[in-house]
Write a protein that holds these residues in place. Structure first.
Motif, PDB file in Angstrom:
ATOM      1  N   ASP A 140     -10.172  23.573 -50.571  1.00  0.00           N
ATOM      2  CA  ASP A 140     -10.322  22.687 -49.425  1.00  0.00           C
ATOM      3  C   ASP A 140     -11.754  22.189 -49.297  1.00  0.00           C
ATOM      4  OD1 ASP A 140      -7.679  22.918 -48.725  1.00  0.00           O
ATOM      5  OD2 ASP A 140      -8.005  24.425 -47.161  1.00  0.00           O
ATOM      6  N   VAL A 141     -11.874  20.933 -48.914  1.00  0.00           N
ATOM      7  CA  VAL A 141     -13.170  20.332 -48.573  1.00  0.00           C
ATOM      8  C   VAL A 141     -13.167  20.124 -47.066  1.00  0.00           C
ATOM      9  CG1 VAL A 141     -14.726  18.390 -48.953  1.00  0.00           C
ATOM     10  CG2 VAL A 141     -13.277  19.220 -50.830  1.00  0.00           C
ATOM     11  N   LEU A 142     -14.179  20.646 -46.401  1.00  0.00           N
ATOM     12  CA  LEU A 142     -14.139  20.754 -44.942  1.00  0.00           C
ATOM     13  C   LEU A 142     -15.363  20.161 -44.272  1.00  0.00           C
ATOM     14  CD1 LEU A 142     -13.173  24.547 -44.894  1.00  0.00           C
ATOM     15  CD2 LEU A 142     -11.565  22.641 -44.690  1.00  0.00           C
ATOM     16  N   GLN A 143     -15.168  19.728 -43.034  1.00  0.00           N
ATOM     17  CA  GLN A 143     -16.253  19.489 -42.086  1.00  0.00           C
ATOM     18  C   GLN A 143     -15.990  20.391 -40.890  1.00  0.00           C
ATOM     19  OE1 GLN A 143     -16.765  15.411 -40.834  1.00  0.00           O
ATOM     20  NE2 GLN A 143     -18.351  15.076 -42.348  1.00  0.00           N
ATOM     21  N   VAL A 144     -16.957  21.233 -40.603  1.00  0.00           N
ATOM     22  CA  VAL A 144     -16.813  22.174 -39.498  1.00  0.00           C
ATOM     23  C   VAL A 144     -17.824  21.775 -38.424  1.00  0.00           C
ATOM     24  CG1 VAL A 144     -16.776  24.593 -38.808  1.00  0.00           C
ATOM     25  CG2 VAL A 144     -16.175  23.949 -41.166  1.00  0.00           C
ATOM     26  N   ASP A 186      -7.863  15.928 -41.640  1.00  0.00           N
ATOM     27  CA  ASP A 186      -6.927  16.457 -40.659  1.00  0.00           C
ATOM     28  C   ASP A 186      -7.453  17.801 -40.152  1.00  0.00           C
ATOM     29  OD1 ASP A 186      -6.356  18.285 -42.677  1.00  0.00           O
ATOM     30  OD2 ASP A 186      -4.204  17.907 -42.711  1.00  0.00           O
ATOM     31  N   ARG A 187      -6.854  18.275 -39.071  1.00  0.00           N
ATOM     32  CA  ARG A 187      -7.262  19.566 -38.518  1.00  0.00           C
ATOM     33  C   ARG A 187      -6.682  20.681 -39.396  1.00  0.00           C
ATOM     34  NH1 ARG A 187      -9.600  19.231 -33.432  1.00  0.00           N
ATOM     35  NH2 ARG A 187      -9.224  17.270 -32.320  1.00  0.00           N
ATOM     36  N   ALA A 188      -7.574  21.473 -39.962  1.00  0.00           N
ATOM     37  CA  ALA A 188      -7.125  22.570 -40.812  1.00  0.00           C
ATOM     38  C   ALA A 188      -6.385  23.602 -39.969  1.00  0.00           C
ATOM     39  CB  ALA A 188      -8.329  23.221 -41.501  1.00  0.00           C
ATOM     40  N   PRO A 189      -5.429  24.306 -40.565  1.00  0.00           N
ATOM     41  CA  PRO A 189      -4.670  25.320 -39.818  1.00  0.00           C
ATOM     42  C   PRO A 189      -5.428  26.635 -39.685  1.00  0.00           C
ATOM     43  CG  PRO A 189      -3.838  25.167 -42.055  1.00  0.00           C
ATOM     44  CD  PRO A 189      -4.880  24.098 -41.916  1.00  0.00           C
ATOM     45  N   TYR A 190      -6.729  26.602 -39.901  1.00  0.00           N
ATOM     46  CA  TYR A 190      -7.569  27.793 -39.781  1.00  0.00           C
ATOM     47  C   TYR A 190      -8.968  27.370 -39.385  1.00  0.00           C
ATOM     48  CZ  TYR A 190      -9.157  26.268 -44.407  1.00  0.00           C
ATOM     49  OH  TYR A 190      -9.653  25.523 -45.455  1.00  0.00           O
ATOM     50  N   GLN A 191      -9.769  28.330 -38.936  1.00  0.00           N
ATOM     51  CA  GLN A 191     -11.169  28.069 -38.594  1.00  0.00           C
ATOM     52  C   GLN A 191     -12.060  28.645 -39.684  1.00  0.00           C
ATOM     53  OE1 GLN A 191     -12.420  26.319 -35.884  1.00  0.00           O
ATOM     54  NE2 GLN A 191     -10.277  25.788 -35.508  1.00  0.00           N
ATOM     55  N   ASP A 219      -4.856  14.680 -32.111  1.00  0.00           N
ATOM     56  CA  ASP A 219      -4.600  16.098 -32.340  1.00  0.00           C
ATOM     57  C   ASP A 219      -4.405  16.427 -33.811  1.00  0.00           C
ATOM     58  OD1 ASP A 219      -4.766  16.598 -29.633  1.00  0.00           O
ATOM     59  OD2 ASP A 219      -2.597  16.433 -29.301  1.00  0.00           O
ATOM     60  N   ASP A 220      -4.187  15.404 -34.643  1.00  0.00           N
ATOM     61  CA  ASP A 220      -3.861  15.632 -36.055  1.00  0.00           C
ATOM     62  C   ASP A 220      -4.973  15.230 -37.010  1.00  0.00           C
ATOM     63  OD1 ASP A 220      -1.208  16.427 -35.321  1.00  0.00           O
ATOM     64  OD2 ASP A 220      -0.708  14.301 -35.097  1.00  0.00           O
ATOM     65  N   ILE A 221      -5.526  14.030 -36.823  1.00  0.00           N
ATOM     66  CA  ILE A 221      -6.464  13.501 -37.813  1.00  0.00           C
ATOM     67  C   ILE A 221      -7.704  12.901 -37.143  1.00  0.00           C
ATOM     68  CG2 ILE A 221      -4.533  12.964 -39.356  1.00  0.00           C
ATOM     69  CD1 ILE A 221      -5.206   9.949 -38.813  1.00  0.00           C
ATOM     70  N   GLY A 277     -14.129  21.511 -34.394  1.00  0.00           N
ATOM     71  CA  GLY A 277     -13.031  22.101 -35.145  1.00  0.00           C
ATOM     72  C   GLY A 277     -13.322  22.129 -36.632  1.00  0.00           C
ATOM     73  N   THR A 278     -12.372  22.654 -37.377  1.00  0.00           N
ATOM     74  CA  THR A 278     -12.435  22.675 -38.840  1.00  0.00           C
ATOM     75  C   THR A 278     -11.570  21.539 -39.362  1.00  0.00           C
ATOM     76  OG1 THR A 278     -12.800  25.066 -38.919  1.00  0.00           O
ATOM     77  CG2 THR A 278     -11.966  24.025 -40.917  1.00  0.00           C
ATOM     78  N   TRP A 279     -12.224  20.545 -39.942  1.00  0.00           N
ATOM     79  CA  TRP A 279     -11.535  19.346 -40.421  1.00  0.00           C
ATOM     80  C   TRP A 279     -11.434  19.392 -41.946  1.00  0.00           C
ATOM     81  CZ3 TRP A 279      -9.483  16.157 -36.829  1.00  0.00           C
ATOM     82  CH2 TRP A 279     -10.019  16.195 -35.529  1.00  0.00           C
ATOM     83  N   ARG A 280     -10.253  19.111 -42.461  1.00  0.00           N
ATOM     84  CA  ARG A 280      -9.984  19.223 -43.901  1.00  0.00           C
ATOM     85  C   ARG A 280      -9.812  17.839 -44.526  1.00  0.00           C
ATOM     86  NH1 ARG A 280      -4.705  22.554 -45.102  1.00  0.00           N
ATOM     87  NH2 ARG A 280      -3.904  20.870 -43.785  1.00  0.00           N
TER      88      ARG A 280
END
Length: 217
Positions: free
Chosen positions: A122-126, A209-214, A193-195, A94-97
């Protein structure tokens, strides 16, 4: 001669072993333990999120050793309770923010992006477990992005090994490749499901947390 005294009657009751009863007792015990563990994790998660809620992704924490200690102790508590969870299956994808971290390099870029005439988004881990890929991403709205590609390998129920393969700094209409460097591992000590909560080879901590987008390149 004195008459012998009478002894009290002793009644023996034999209860045959019933494996069904034993199974039900075991199930009830496991259910009770699971319920307690779930309650403990819910409480620990709530405590952790409250602790980081005003920490500006970790920038504020850098100058507050007491707060840092409280947060890392809360993470270690979650890790101790949650040792048996498998966090390296498809749920890791997933895309994690970023919510909070101790990673100095990321925090330096986020804090000092203004010197380059921009600001960090946003800083992300995909992560894609099936494709064995990981992108670490820092966005600079509206068009800028810096990302590092990595290959990953599932090492255990909570550990992922990674190796950087390439890095790119990209703006509107231009792209500048950078040499990748480094490899290591991280443990996702909690995931729902959240973090997700992680610790890595350098002793850094990460909460996302799970970003609301990919995010896609």
């Amino acid at each position: 001669m004195a008459a012998p005294s009478s002894l009290p009657a002793i009644s023996y009751t034999f209860t045959p072993f019933n494996p069904l009863n034993q199974t039900l007792k075991t199930r009830n015990t496991l259910t009770a333990r699971s319920s307690l563990t779930s309650q403990s994790l819910t409480s620990a998660k709530s405590t952790l999120l409250n602790l980081i809620s005003d920490q500006n992704r970790g920038i504020t924490t850098q100058s507050d050793p007491q707060k840092l200690l409280q947060i890392t102790e809360a993470i270690d508590t979650i890790a101790s309770i949650n040792r048996e969870q498998v966090t390296t299956d498809s749920s890791l994808s997933g895309t994690w923010r970023l919510l909070w971290t101790t990673e100095k390099e990321q925090l330096f870029i986020v804090e000092n992006a203004g010197f380059f005439g921009t600001k960090a988004g946003d800083v992300l881990q995909v992560i894609d477990v099936e494709k064995r890929s990981l992108n670490n991403v820092i966005t600079f709205p509206p068009d800028g992005v810096f990302f590092v590609r990595s290959d990953v390998e599932i090492a255990s129920s909570q550990r992922v090994n990674f190796r950087f393969t390439s890095a790119v700094l990209r703006g509107k209409g231009w792209e500048f490749p950078l040499p990748p460097f480094g490899q290591g591992w991280f443990d996702s000590v909690y995931l729902d499901d959240d973090i997700r909560v992680a610790k890595d080879i350098r002793g850094d901590y990460l909460i996302v947390d799970r970003a609301p987008y990919q995010w896609k390149e």
